[in-house]
Design an enzyme around this catalytic site. Structure first.
Site, short mmCIF file in Angstrom:
data_model
loop_
_atom_site.label_atom_id
_atom_site.label_comp_id
_atom_site.label_asym_id
_atom_site.label_seq_id
_atom_site.Cartn_x
_atom_site.Cartn_y
_atom_site.Cartn_z
N ASP A 14 48.11 3.82 10.85
CA ASP A 14 48.75 5.01 11.12
C ASP A 14 48.74 5.78 9.61
O ASP A 14 49.15 5.22 8.63
CB ASP A 14 50.21 4.88 11.31
CG ASP A 14 50.93 6.21 11.61
OD1 ASP A 14 50.44 7.45 11.27
OD2 ASP A 14 51.96 6.29 12.07
N TYR B 261 49.71 25.05 14.16
CA TYR B 261 48.45 24.50 13.83
C TYR B 261 47.34 25.31 12.88
O TYR B 261 47.03 24.86 12.06
CB TYR B 261 47.55 24.47 15.12
CG TYR B 261 46.15 23.71 15.04
CD1 TYR B 261 45.95 22.67 14.66
CD2 TYR B 261 45.02 24.42 15.59
CE1 TYR B 261 44.54 22.01 14.57
CE2 TYR B 261 43.82 24.11 15.49
CZ TYR B 261 43.59 22.92 14.99
OH TYR B 261 42.34 22.18 14.89
C1 AKB Z 1 42.11 23.75 19.46
O1 AKB Z 1 41.88 24.37 20.47
O2 AKB Z 1 43.36 23.78 19.07
C2 AKB Z 1 40.97 23.29 18.72
C3 AKB Z 1 40.58 23.94 17.48
C4 AKB Z 1 39.82 25.16 17.78
O3 AKB Z 1 40.86 23.68 16.57
N1 AKB Z 1 40.19 22.90 19.60
#
Ligand code: AKB
Length: 316
Positions: free
Chosen positions: A52, A143
């Site tokens: 991890d 993200y």
């Molecule tokens: C996602 O869709 O989150 C990934 C990316 C484009 O980083 N495939």
């Protein structure tokens, strides 16, 4: 001699990158690790260990014990999943990167690191077409925010501590070996599986949603090429744009229908539509081409052929 650690070896990129790196550097010199078991060929063709990346002590011991010289840190929570657990996703994406960066500071034998960024660093205020290398980056997904912060950190560690860390802003990656998990571009993988399994697919993006995409072989080749490039040629120490090819679900469906005329797609957008709408439709990757000679082999036609063949073989 290189000893290479791949973190996230069970994932979509890792499971193919490990095999490519083992071909290049020797099976026993590429250490595959993940928090779960990887596909059989990864587990059987060379060293594999459950590890991890969040466990800093074990990570540093592993790196010292195996005299690791290069690290590919691929573990991350992708865009769709990250929206469901924003704080946890932020912690995982950022802390894992900081663990690897700090380790590189502590262990000088680690000479080079690869860390993937994404088209997710762009946001609604970014120019949507032919998005330049240097432009507005105001992501509105957790993200994307974590990838943008990561880009700032890797550039900082390079400038401040001289750490040679390299990065690519991957578009959506398409492959048949390991299914994608939790991303917004996943429709472009699922559609092939469902075409073969059921002859129909319900797409979670609208038919006109164009996104940059890339076949995995091209992504692996680009990753290795960047890692082997002469360091003095690299003008970007955050992350390089990669364009791949751009298409929407309607165009991909039409390409699949050339092989399977009865294939039927319906559309029902979910929360990932807003994520896709905030991302570029196409990318300008001229800086990567200029700096380290980025090239591609696959267009939408070749991609469709290889995906249908590969999934048919895989599913028997
Ligand atoms: C996602 O869709 O989150 C990934 C990316 C484009 O980083 N495939």
């Amino acid at each position: 001699m290189e000893n290479i650690l791949v973190i996230g070896a069970a994932g979509q990129i890792g499971s193919e990158l490990v095999i490519a790196l083992r071909k290049k550097y020797g099976n026993n010199n590429v250490f595959a690790t993940d928090i779960k078991e990887a596909p059989a060929d990864v587990m059987q063709s060379g060293p594999f260990q459950i590890l991890d990346v969040m466990d800093n002590n074990r990570l540093i011991h592993f790196v010292i014990r195996h005299k690791i010289t290069q690290i590919y840190h691929l573990a991350a929570v992708l865009s769709g999943n990250a929206e469901k657990i924003p704080v946890q996703a932020w912690n995982i994406n950022m802390q894992s990167l900081m663990n690897v960066l700090d380790l590189a500071k502590e262990v000088p034998e680690v000479k080079r690191i690869f860390w993937p960024s994404s088209i997710a660093v762009f946001g609604p205020s970014t120019p949507r077409y032919s998005t330049p290398q240097f432009t507005i980056t105001e992501p509105n997904t957790v993200y994307g925010i974590s990838k943008l912060a990561g880009e700032r950190w890797i550039e900082y560690y390079h400038k401040r501590y001289g750490i040679d860390i390299r990065s690519i802003r991957y578009p959506g990656l398409i492959s048949y070996k390991t299914e994608a998990g939790g991303g917004t571009t996943d429709y472009a993988v699922e559609i092939f599986y469902e075409a073969i399994r059921k002859g129909k697919y319900e797409c979670f993006l609208t038919e006109e949603t164009s996104l940059p995409m890339m076949f995995m072989d091209d992504a692996i080749q680009a990753t290795i090429d960047l890692m082997e490039a002469d360091s003095t040629k690299l003008s970007v120490r955050s992350s390089y744009n990669l364009a791949g090819m751009s298409f929407n679900p309607r165009e991909l469906t039409a390409e699949i229908q050339k092989h399977m005329p009865d294939f039927n797609v319906t559309y029902k957008s979910d929360f990932r539509q807003a994520i896709a709408d905030s991302w570029p439709a196409s990318i300008d990757d001229s800086v990567a081409k200029e700096d380290w000679g980025l090239t591609y082999k696959y267009d939408i036609k070749a991609l469709t052929e290889v995906m249908l063949k590969g999934i048919r073989e895989k599913l028997g």
